[in-house]
Design an enzyme around this catalytic site. Structure first.
Site, PDB file in Angstrom:
ATOM      1  N   CYS A   1       0.016   3.788   2.536  1.00 15.36           N
ATOM      2  CA  CYS A   1       0.639   3.267   4.175  1.00 15.36           C
ATOM      3  C   CYS A   1       2.120   3.433   4.163  1.00 15.36           C
ATOM      4  O   CYS A   1       2.464   3.741   5.248  1.00 15.36           O
ATOM      5  CB  CYS A   1       0.520   1.753   4.130  1.00 15.36           C
ATOM      6  SG  CYS A   1      -1.177   1.003   4.118  1.00 15.36           S
TER       7      CYS A   1
ATOM      8  N   CYS B   1       0.776  -1.297   0.024  1.00 11.07           N
ATOM      9  CA  CYS B   1       0.057   0.119  -0.208  1.00 11.07           C
ATOM     10  C   CYS B   1       0.969   1.236  -0.218  1.00 11.07           C
ATOM     11  O   CYS B   1       1.468   1.776   0.929  1.00 11.07           O
ATOM     12  CB  CYS B   1      -0.951  -0.142   1.177  1.00 11.07           C
ATOM     13  SG  CYS B   1      -1.809   1.414   1.563  1.00 11.07           S
TER      14      CYS B   1
END
Length: 111
Positions: free
Chosen positions: A35, A32
């Protein structure tokens, strides 16, 4: 400098739900992009608030049961726990001051 605690199904209850301090949990995944942007910020907060709060990270791929339990549908998802309950959350990559102010409000609520 304290680091964020790596959380999983084995330690989640002890570290998060039984904590006597506010807890910030970062639900994330290796793949991600947002993230990876939030990750270093979460680590900074862990160091800065080591004596006032618990900061942890949980890999959603490795801990799908916890992700499902807390209704994580998009990541990064940052949940704020107090006395074992979710009291606030942030979804997506947000600036550090946003994360800190929400954590401060949980710490302040204790005083």
């Amino acid at each position: 400098m304290a680091n964020a605690v790596e959380l999983n199904g084995d330690n989640f209850e002890e570290v998060v739900l039984k904590s006597d301090k506010p807890v910030l949990v970062d639900f994330w995944a290796e793949w991600c992009g947002p993230c990876r942007m939030v990750g270093p910020v979460v680590e900074e907060i862990a160091g800065e608030y080591a004596d006032k709060a618990v900061v942890g990270k949980i890999d959603v791929d490795a801990n799908q049961d916890l992700s499902i339990k807390y209704g994580i549908r998009s990541i990064p998802a940052l949940l704020y726990f107090k006395n074992g309950e979710v009291v606030d959350q942030v979804i997506g990559a947000v600036p550090k001051p946003t994360l800190v102010s929400k954590l401060e409000s949980q710490i302040g609520a204790e005083a």
